[in-house]
Design an enzyme around this catalytic site. Structure first.
Site, mmCIF file in Angstrom:
data_model
loop_
_atom_site.group_PDB
_atom_site.id
_atom_site.type_symbol
_atom_site.label_atom_id
_atom_site.label_comp_id
_atom_site.label_asym_id
_atom_site.label_seq_id
_atom_site.Cartn_x
_atom_site.Cartn_y
_atom_site.Cartn_z
ATOM 1 N N GLY A 62 0.832 -1.200 0.000
ATOM 2 C CA GLY A 62 0.000 0.000 0.000
ATOM 3 C C GLY A 62 0.861 1.242 0.000
ATOM 4 O O GLY A 62 1.959 1.257 0.586
ATOM 5 N N PHE B 265 -0.219 0.545 -6.293
ATOM 6 C CA PHE B 265 -1.273 0.286 -7.282
ATOM 7 C C PHE B 265 -1.006 1.274 -8.422
ATOM 8 O O PHE B 265 -1.231 2.474 -8.272
ATOM 9 C CB PHE B 265 -2.632 0.514 -6.628
ATOM 10 N N PHE C 148 -9.813 -3.480 -0.407
ATOM 11 C CA PHE C 148 -8.908 -4.127 -1.365
ATOM 12 C C PHE C 148 -8.092 -5.271 -0.759
ATOM 13 O O PHE C 148 -7.381 -5.972 -1.469
ATOM 14 C CB PHE C 148 -7.935 -3.088 -1.956
ATOM 15 N N ALA D 221 -2.410 11.114 8.647
ATOM 16 C CA ALA D 221 -1.163 10.859 7.918
ATOM 17 C C ALA D 221 -0.343 12.117 7.663
ATOM 18 O O ALA D 221 0.878 12.118 7.850
ATOM 19 C CB ALA D 221 -1.497 10.164 6.597
ATOM 20 N N LYS E 105 -14.218 3.722 14.848
ATOM 21 C CA LYS E 105 -14.138 5.189 15.032
ATOM 22 C C LYS E 105 -14.492 5.921 13.732
ATOM 23 O O LYS E 105 -14.937 7.073 13.770
ATOM 24 C CB LYS E 105 -12.764 5.590 15.580
ATOM 25 N N ARG F 156 -10.802 12.717 7.336
ATOM 26 C CA ARG F 156 -11.481 12.823 6.032
ATOM 27 C C ARG F 156 -12.948 12.424 6.128
ATOM 28 O O ARG F 156 -13.812 13.023 5.473
ATOM 29 C CB ARG F 156 -10.771 11.917 5.003
ATOM 30 N N GLN G 100 -13.168 5.220 4.715
ATOM 31 C CA GLN G 100 -13.380 3.882 5.264
ATOM 32 C C GLN G 100 -14.665 3.829 6.092
ATOM 33 O O GLN G 100 -15.225 2.766 6.320
ATOM 34 C CB GLN G 100 -12.185 3.489 6.136
HETATM 35 N N1 LIG Z 1 -4.738 8.608 5.729
HETATM 36 C C1 LIG Z 1 -4.706 8.596 7.059
HETATM 37 O O1 LIG Z 1 -4.597 9.648 7.711
HETATM 38 C C2 LIG Z 1 -4.766 7.278 7.785
HETATM 39 C C3 LIG Z 1 -4.247 7.218 9.083
HETATM 40 C C4 LIG Z 1 -4.306 6.021 9.778
HETATM 41 C C5 LIG Z 1 -4.854 4.893 9.177
HETATM 42 N N2 LIG Z 1 -5.337 4.978 7.911
HETATM 43 C C6 LIG Z 1 -5.885 3.743 7.326
HETATM 44 O O2 LIG Z 1 -4.917 3.176 6.446
HETATM 45 C C7 LIG Z 1 -5.567 2.471 5.375
HETATM 46 C C8 LIG Z 1 -5.007 2.963 4.062
HETATM 47 O O3 LIG Z 1 -5.300 4.341 3.939
HETATM 48 P P1 LIG Z 1 -4.452 5.348 3.048
HETATM 49 O O4 LIG Z 1 -4.726 6.709 3.606
HETATM 50 O O5 LIG Z 1 -3.031 4.915 2.905
HETATM 51 O O6 LIG Z 1 -5.133 5.170 1.616
HETATM 52 P P2 LIG Z 1 -5.848 6.295 0.735
HETATM 53 O O7 LIG Z 1 -7.099 6.737 1.364
HETATM 54 O O8 LIG Z 1 -4.847 7.318 0.363
HETATM 55 O O9 LIG Z 1 -6.339 5.421 -0.532
HETATM 56 C C9 LIG Z 1 -5.780 5.466 -1.760
HETATM 57 C C10 LIG Z 1 -4.957 4.231 -2.025
HETATM 58 O O10 LIG Z 1 -5.787 3.179 -2.526
HETATM 59 C C11 LIG Z 1 -5.145 2.644 -3.664
HETATM 60 N N3 LIG Z 1 -6.092 1.987 -4.577
HETATM 61 C C12 LIG Z 1 -7.026 2.569 -5.360
HETATM 62 N N4 LIG Z 1 -7.688 1.616 -6.054
HETATM 63 C C13 LIG Z 1 -7.151 0.433 -5.674
HETATM 64 C C14 LIG Z 1 -7.409 -0.928 -6.032
HETATM 65 N N5 LIG Z 1 -8.374 -1.247 -6.903
HETATM 66 N N6 LIG Z 1 -6.668 -1.893 -5.445
HETATM 67 C C15 LIG Z 1 -5.723 -1.588 -4.554
HETATM 68 N N7 LIG Z 1 -5.417 -0.329 -4.162
HETATM 69 C C16 LIG Z 1 -6.143 0.666 -4.734
HETATM 70 C C17 LIG Z 1 -4.481 3.841 -4.309
HETATM 71 O O11 LIG Z 1 -3.509 3.424 -5.217
HETATM 72 C C18 LIG Z 1 -3.907 4.526 -3.097
HETATM 73 O O12 LIG Z 1 -2.671 3.964 -2.750
HETATM 74 C C19 LIG Z 1 -7.072 2.735 5.562
HETATM 75 O O13 LIG Z 1 -7.687 1.635 6.180
HETATM 76 C C20 LIG Z 1 -7.127 3.948 6.470
HETATM 77 O O14 LIG Z 1 -8.284 3.984 7.307
HETATM 78 C C21 LIG Z 1 -5.296 6.131 7.205
HETATM 79 O O1 LIG Z 2 -8.993 10.751 7.586
HETATM 80 P P1 LIG Z 2 -9.726 9.596 8.208
HETATM 81 O O2 LIG Z 2 -11.118 9.935 8.606
HETATM 82 O O3 LIG Z 2 -9.651 8.374 7.324
HETATM 83 O O4 LIG Z 2 -8.940 9.250 9.545
HETATM 84 C C1 LIG Z 2 -7.547 9.143 9.478
HETATM 85 C C2 LIG Z 2 -6.963 8.386 10.646
HETATM 86 O O5 LIG Z 2 -7.579 7.122 10.789
HETATM 87 C C3 LIG Z 2 -6.967 9.155 11.932
HETATM 88 O O6 LIG Z 2 -6.252 8.428 12.911
#
Ligand SMILES: NC(=O)c1ccc[n+]([C@@H]2O[C@H](COP(=O)([O-])OP(=O)(O)OC[C@H]3O[C@@H](n4cnc5c(N)ncnc54)[C@H](O)[C@@H]3O)[C@@H](O)[C@H]2O)c1
Ligand SMILES: O=P(O)(O)OC[C@H](O)CO
Length: 343
Positions: A12, A43, A99, A155, A206, A270, A299
């Site tokens: 990822g 991806f 995914f 992030a 959450k 988000r 999510q």
């Molecule tokens: N962004 C944050 O602040 C944050 C913080 C903590 C946890 N998370 C969690 O981490 C996980 C990943 O989130 P993220 O922020 O890295 O992703 P993101 O929301 O940026 O999602 C986009 C990603 O999905 C990929 N994608 C799109 N279509 C796809 C497909 N068909 N198959 C596979 N991948 C595909 C894209 O290439 C990209 O890498 C989630 O469960 C999220 O809740 C996110």
């Molecule tokens: O931007 P959200 O709502 O996907 O939340 C991001 C992280 O999960 C916060 O810890």
């Protein structure tokens, strides 16, 4: 020749995947016993005529999902997930939860037998079989030990190196030790707790509460109402976790993955932002997700649907009025004002 015991890879490369790549890429160079190269599955997509993997490998920046943040040069973007994972001892799963099943299926029989995994994915899987944690899904498919990492971790703020905490839930203490070395930094403080299910359920649920926080923000109900949604959300998270999983610890809800993530996600996340826009614009959540997030994924919407499905199947919706009303506002055109009326 140096013998490395551990080799980490990332599955990822979205907003969180890229922020965590910055930490892991750096930490493997600062601790003994790790291979310096960290492969990161991307991806593949084209950005202004250039492959995203090429942009990452030449400019050391994920220009689409985490712009203006330099990634360590030892993080190597790879478009093939099997090539990314086949020689790794630590598999870091960090994709949107919809995914993960398809990715696991590609990896069956293609990873090292001594590998272990950690999931940073906030979500659950719901099928005809019922509710499955993402960590269990990975374990069932790949036959590896799976820990989880969840916390108050937006992030972009982690990538900017603003101080925060996070929680690793583990079942094997030896794996927790290796994982702490991979993730802990002075600005990203890791605590470890022996409660995989508790930590993971917090991270998944959450995101439903965050939609509720967005609705009250859209309605301009103010901070007291939002605090009430956060408190009631925490209670439903705990009740759900304990109803569906034995051994979940009360203390877990006071870790970063619990109350702290709820606060951050209901302020700067988000899911909150898009839910607020649903109230102010009247547009559906899936349309706003595309318009507002430039390819990043919500999510909370899918999780609200999945959790509602499980609760309905088991005649439990009355026990979870907040999760239920958030689902109905999100998907059944119930006016957002019911967020307080139906509680
Ligand atoms: N962004 C944050 O602040 C944050 C913080 C903590 C946890 N998370 C969690 O981490 C996980 C990943 O989130 P993220 O922020 O890295 O992703 P993101 O929301 O940026 O999602 C986009 C990603 O999905 C990929 N994608 C799109 N279509 C796809 C497909 N068909 N198959 C596979 N991948 C595909 C894209 O290439 C990209 O890498 C989630 O469960 C999220 O809740 C996110
Ligand atoms: O931007 P959200 O709502 O996907 O939340 C991001 C992280 O999960 C916060 O810890």
């Amino acid at each position: 020749m140096t013998q490395y015991k551990e080799k980490a890879c990332l599955i990822g490369s979205g907003n969180w995947g890229s922020a965590i790549a910055k930490i892991v890429g750096r930490n493997v160079t600062e601790h003994d016993g790790f291979d310096r190269e960290v492969k990161m599955w991307v991806f593949e997509e084209m950005i202004n005529g250039e492959k995203l993997t090429e942009i990452i490998n030449t400019k050391h920046e994920n220009a689409k999902y985490l712009p203006n943040i330099k990634l360590p040069p030892n993080v190597k973007a790879v478009p093939d997930v099997v090539e990314t994972c086949h020689d790794a001892t630590v598999l870091i799963f960090v994709v949107p939860h919809q995914f993960v099943k398809g990715i696991c299926q590609k990896l069956v029989g293609r990873i090292r037998p001594d590998a272990r995994a950690i999931s940073l994915i906030k979500g659950v899987d719901v099928s005809a079989m019922g509710l499955t944690l993402v960590s269990d899904l990975i374990k069932q498919n790949l036959n590896v030990d799976v820990s989880v990492l969840m916390g108050a971790n937006i992030a972009n703020e982690v990538a900017a190196e603003n101080f925060c905490e996070t929680t690793i839930g583990y079942s094997d203490p030896d794996n927790a030790e290796v994982l702490k070395k991979l993730f802990h930094t002075p600005y990203f403080r890791v605590s470890t707790v022996p409660d995989v299910a508790g930590v993971e359920i917090c991270g998944a649920l959450k995101n439903i509460v965050a939609l509720g926080a967005g609705f009250v923000d859209g309605l301009r109900y103010g901070d007291n109402t939002k605090a009430a949604i956060i408190r009631l959300g925490l209670l439903e998270m705990k009740k759900f976790a304990k109803m569906f999983y034995s051994g979940v610890r009360d203390e877990t809800f006071l870790e970063s993955c619990g109350v702290a993530d709820l606060i951050t996600t209901c302020s700067g996340g988000r899911n909150r932002r898009v839910a607020e826009a649903m109230v102010t614009t009247g547009k559906p959540l899936d349309v706003l997700e595309k318009e507002m997030l430039n390819g990043q994924k919500l999510q909370g919407t899918l999780t609200a649907k999945e959790v509602y499905e499980i609760l309905s199947r088991q005649n439990l919706t009355h026990e979870f009025p907040l999760f239920t009303v958030i689902y109905r506002i999100s998907f059944e055109s119930l006016p957002a004002s019911h967020i307080v009326r139906d509680l």
